[in-house]
Design an enzyme around this catalytic site. Structure first.
Site, PDB file in Angstrom:
ATOM      1  N   ASP A   1       0.878  -1.159   0.000  1.00  0.00           N
ATOM      2  CA  ASP A   1       0.000   0.000   0.000  1.00  0.00           C
ATOM      3  C   ASP A   1       0.924   1.219   0.000  1.00  0.00           C
ATOM      4  O   ASP A   1       2.092   1.134   0.385  1.00  0.00           O
ATOM      5  CB  ASP A   1      -0.953   0.007   1.197  1.00  0.00           C
ATOM      6  CG  ASP A   1      -2.152   0.921   0.929  1.00  0.00           C
ATOM      7  OD1 ASP A   1      -2.074   1.761  -0.007  1.00  0.00           O
ATOM      8  OD2 ASP A   1      -3.168   0.824   1.632  1.00  0.00           O
TER       9      ASP A   1
HETATM   10  C1  BGC Z   1      -4.946   3.334  -0.192  1.00  0.00           C
HETATM   11  C2  BGC Z   1      -5.004   2.330  -1.314  1.00  0.00           C
HETATM   12  C3  BGC Z   1      -4.789   3.028  -2.633  1.00  0.00           C
HETATM   13  C4  BGC Z   1      -3.447   3.747  -2.592  1.00  0.00           C
HETATM   14  C5  BGC Z   1      -3.096   4.475  -3.868  1.00  0.00           C
HETATM   15  C6  BGC Z   1      -3.699   4.189  -0.253  1.00  0.00           C
HETATM   16  O1  BGC Z   1      -3.779   5.239   0.639  1.00  0.00           O
HETATM   17  O2  BGC Z   1      -5.019   2.665   1.046  1.00  0.00           O
HETATM   18  O3  BGC Z   1      -6.230   1.643  -1.313  1.00  0.00           O
HETATM   19  O4  BGC Z   1      -4.853   2.114  -3.678  1.00  0.00           O
HETATM   20  O5  BGC Z   1      -3.476   4.685  -1.537  1.00  0.00           O
HETATM   21  O6  BGC Z   1      -3.877   5.600  -4.051  1.00  0.00           O
END
Ligand code: BGC
Length: 698
Positions: free
Chosen positions: A239
């Site tokens: 993540d």
């Molecule tokens: C989120 C993810 C997301 C990623 C990219 C993170 O803060 O938890 O679900 O895909 O950001 O935007």
């Protein structure tokens, strides 16, 4: 199969050998916010990613969370995953996945960051709207076709967030304390289904910790379970900002580190890893394995052989799919006096009350925000359907504070600051005297107007100020003084139709007894308002069923009354397997609306019922008849109950093990075969229209 995989691996391995260390490192960490580096001399392209999951997100500058602001990145806005789950229709899951995949490819993306499949352990988690259900079986069954739909387009689905990412509060640092068996029996099966059966080419690690390790660098979760036990050979993406330790990350099964900051060379798997390798602290073989898996993914997506699907976005067909899903996602929760469907003829004036009646939701929610080509609000849907001969008026009734007209460009950039704290926000932001007076004036206006209309439709609920990444709600109460407004509206106009739009259940106790008709409409995508109007006026017969329990209050949810939720450091999942309806059933607690509940404008009867085996598979077969006068669809749900459950023994619970959606004309009977999952030994089989409306018990 094994041979093909071996060949794929070997080919990728041979290519890996041709790369320098710098080239390899460039492939395993972000070189932009949503892109890695390619290796031009060997024709290896960069990997381009985008959020997910309700459509393909707008484009950002390579190193800043500032939208480029192009006019070519408007897209099809799809119903949220909770809405999709409420259809209980696997075919629609495949179709929605396919739209997402086609649009991702059409926009030149390689990996789409979705679907989100975390279980809804508590109704207060701010990202619940991105997730499917509280039940692992329903989640898995919907996620498999969704993933396959995406990947038809030579785009990788990235199933997220593995695992136990069930709250937003302190999501970067909090640690889940859970029994290993519960982890495996409840929280991991949907991931197993989506990754192994669904064949998702990539998976995203969660921010939180599990057993002392961050999920994105966890030996136990990634190396032991995902890699060794499941034999997963896809790409593990972190993540954004979920990696903290170079050595731990390098030695874990993580393949690709992404983050929210622009110091790309300082990411753990960039220069710090180079130094660790040079100093002999990490073996280069770890890097080679990661690169090999990334190259395998590129081969699977035909990124290097010139034989790749092109995709498309904003097509007529995509919008039709968005509409079809929205139609089947609407849940008719209550229709006591048969007030719905409303007549569309012989009426002159309709009043729509409530902020959600005239609000677009696509541009909120966090990383799931969408730059929608358009979004039909309930008000527009109703006006569109009724046409020019009916006067449809709108009045707010309450104020929801600041409206997010545009996306918050810098939200994500600051998401890691101050330890990346998510917040636990109140459901009712402090009501200043001034605000109270304004709410009162709006309420009075709505109440005064309500008397003069043929029909009054209230559309309220939550919005993405509550259903939002990085935040959890403090309770299930409706914000903005809606309870009072609804109560008074129902007193003035007992025939008011109440519609809720939200990604999570809300408390309704103050007025539910007064409301005859209640419709649940989720965040229904760009055609959500069209679908809602069609349901309200009977052009579509509702067939959505709740994919989660609607508690009377969050205090009835086991995460809150048995386990813990929203803690900043450790969160004990003391409730074990007793999540959602499992807990409510085992301890005889009445929900407001139970798991699987959903009404129709027609009625269905069930007959017969027997278990049949065909080879390895077991089915429940029964006859279902449409006994009403409208065509409609029924979700036949099969639960497996331990003996003794009906006698009220505490601690026992039934589990959903199969479901099928059947479409029936008036008077039509169909033999339904529901494939059952898992062991049936010594159990009773309950078949019905919801977890508590059981029609056949074997
Ligand atoms: C989120 C993810 C997301 C990623 C990219 C993170 O803060 O938890 O679900 O895909 O950001 O935007």
């Amino acid at each position: 199969m094994a041979d093909i995989k071996q060949e794929l691996w070997q080919k990728a391995r041979n290519l890996t050998k041709k790369l320098t260390l710098d080239e390899k490192l460039g492939m395993i960490h972000g070189a932009e916010l949503f892109r890695t580096k390619g290796v031009e001399r060997l024709n290896i392209p960069p990997l381009t990613m985008s959020d997910g999951p309700m459509g393909v997100r707008q484009d950002f500058q390579p190193d800043k969370w500032i939208a480029i602001g192009n006019t070519d990145d408007y897209v099809t806005y799809l119903p949220c995953n909770s809405a999709l789950a409420a259809t209980w229709n696997r075919k629609l899951a495949e179709e929605e996945g396919s739209v997402l995949g086609a649009e991702a490819r059409g926009r030149g993306k390689d990996i789409i960051l979705g679907p989100g499949i975390n279980l809804k352990r508590s109704p207060l988690c701010g990202r619940n709207f991105e997730y499917f259900s509280e039940d692992p079986f329903l989640t898995g069954e919907m996620a498999i076709p969704f993933v396959q739909g995406v990947q038809r387009w030579d785009v990788a689905a990235c199933v997220k967030h593995m695992a136990v990412n069930n709250q937003e509060t302190e999501r970067l640092w909090m640690e889940v304390e859970i029994d290993d068996q519960v982890l495996r029996d409840l929280y991991l099966p949907a991931f197993h289904e989506a990754l192994i059966k669904g064949g998702a080419y990539s998976v995203m690690g969660a921010y939180n910790k599990l057993y002392g390790e961050h999920c994105c660098e966890s030996q136990y979760l990634l190396n032991e379970i995902l890699d060794k036990e499941w034999g997963y050979d896809g790409v593990v993406v972190s993540d954004w900002g979920g990696v903290h330790d170079t050595q731990a990350a390098a030695n874990s099964r993580l393949d690709l580190e992404m983050s929210v900051t622009s110091d790309f060379d300082e990411y753990c798997l960039a220069l710090p890893l180079k130094r660790a390798i040079e100093e002999g602290r990490v073996s280069q073989e770890r890097v080679d394995e990661k690169v090999t898996r990334i190259l395998m993914l590129m081969t699977r997506l035909h990124m290097m052989d010139g034989d790749r699907k092109t995709g498309a976005y904003n097509t007529e067909e995509h919008r039709r799919t968005a509409l079809n899903v929205a139609r089947e996602s609407v849940v008719l929760l209550k229709n006591d006096k048969g007030r719905l469907p409303l007549p569309s003829r012989g009426i002159k004036k309709v009043l729509v009350v409530g902020d959600n009646g005239n609000r677009v939701h696509s541009n909120g929610g966090g990383s799931a925000e969408i730059k929608a080509l358009y979004e039909i609000t309930p008000l527009m849907g109703i006006r569109k359907l009724l046409g020019g001969n009916v006067k449809v008026d709108y009045v707010k009734g309450y104020d929801s504070g600041s409206k997010k007209e545009d996306s918050e460009v810098n939200w994500q950039e600051s998401s890691l600051q101050d330890g990346g704290k998510g917040t636990n926000m109140g459901s009712c932001p402090g009501q200043s005297r001034e605000l109270e007076m304004m709410q009162e004036a709006l309420r009075r206006e709505a109440l005064e107007m309500a008397a003069g209309y043929d029909q009054v439709i209230f559309v309220g609920g939550l919005n993405h100020d509550q259903d939002c990444e990085g935040n959890d709600r403090a309770d299930m109460r409706l914000p903005y003084g809606q309870d009072r407004l609804i109560k008074e509206l129902l007193l003035a106009r007992p025939d008011t139709v109440v519609v809720m739009e939200a990604g999570s259940p809300v408390e309704m106790e103050e007025w539910i007894g007064m409301a005859d008709s209640l419709v649940w409409a989720w965040y229904g995508g760009m055609e959500g308002g069209t679908a809602l109007a069609e349901v309200l006026y009977g052009q579509v017969n509702p067939s959505g069923h709740l994919p989660e329990s609607f508690y009377k209050t969050h205090k009835d949810c086991s995460a809150h009354c048995v386990g813990e939720f929203g803690n900043k450091d450790f969160v004990k999942y003391r409730e074990g397997m007793y999540v959602g309806y499992r807990y409510l059933d085992a301890y005889h607690i009445e929900p407001r609306f139970c798991f699987g509940h959903g009404l129709s404008y027609t009625t269905f009867s069930y007959h017969g019922g027997r278990v049949v085996t065909e080879g390895e598979d077991t089915f429940l077969s029964c006859l279902v008849t449409n006994t009403g006068s409208r065509k409609g669809a029924e979700v036949v749900q099969v639960y497996v109950r331990p003996v003794g459950e009906e006698e009220g023994a505490s601690g026992l619970f039934q589990e959903l093990r199969g479901f099928e959606k059947v479409f029936l004309k008036p008077g039509e009977t169909q033999m339904v075969f529901v494939k059952l999952q898992g062991d049936l030994e010594g159990a009773r089989i309950a078949v019905g229209s919801s977890s508590r409306d059981i029609r056949i018990l074997l």
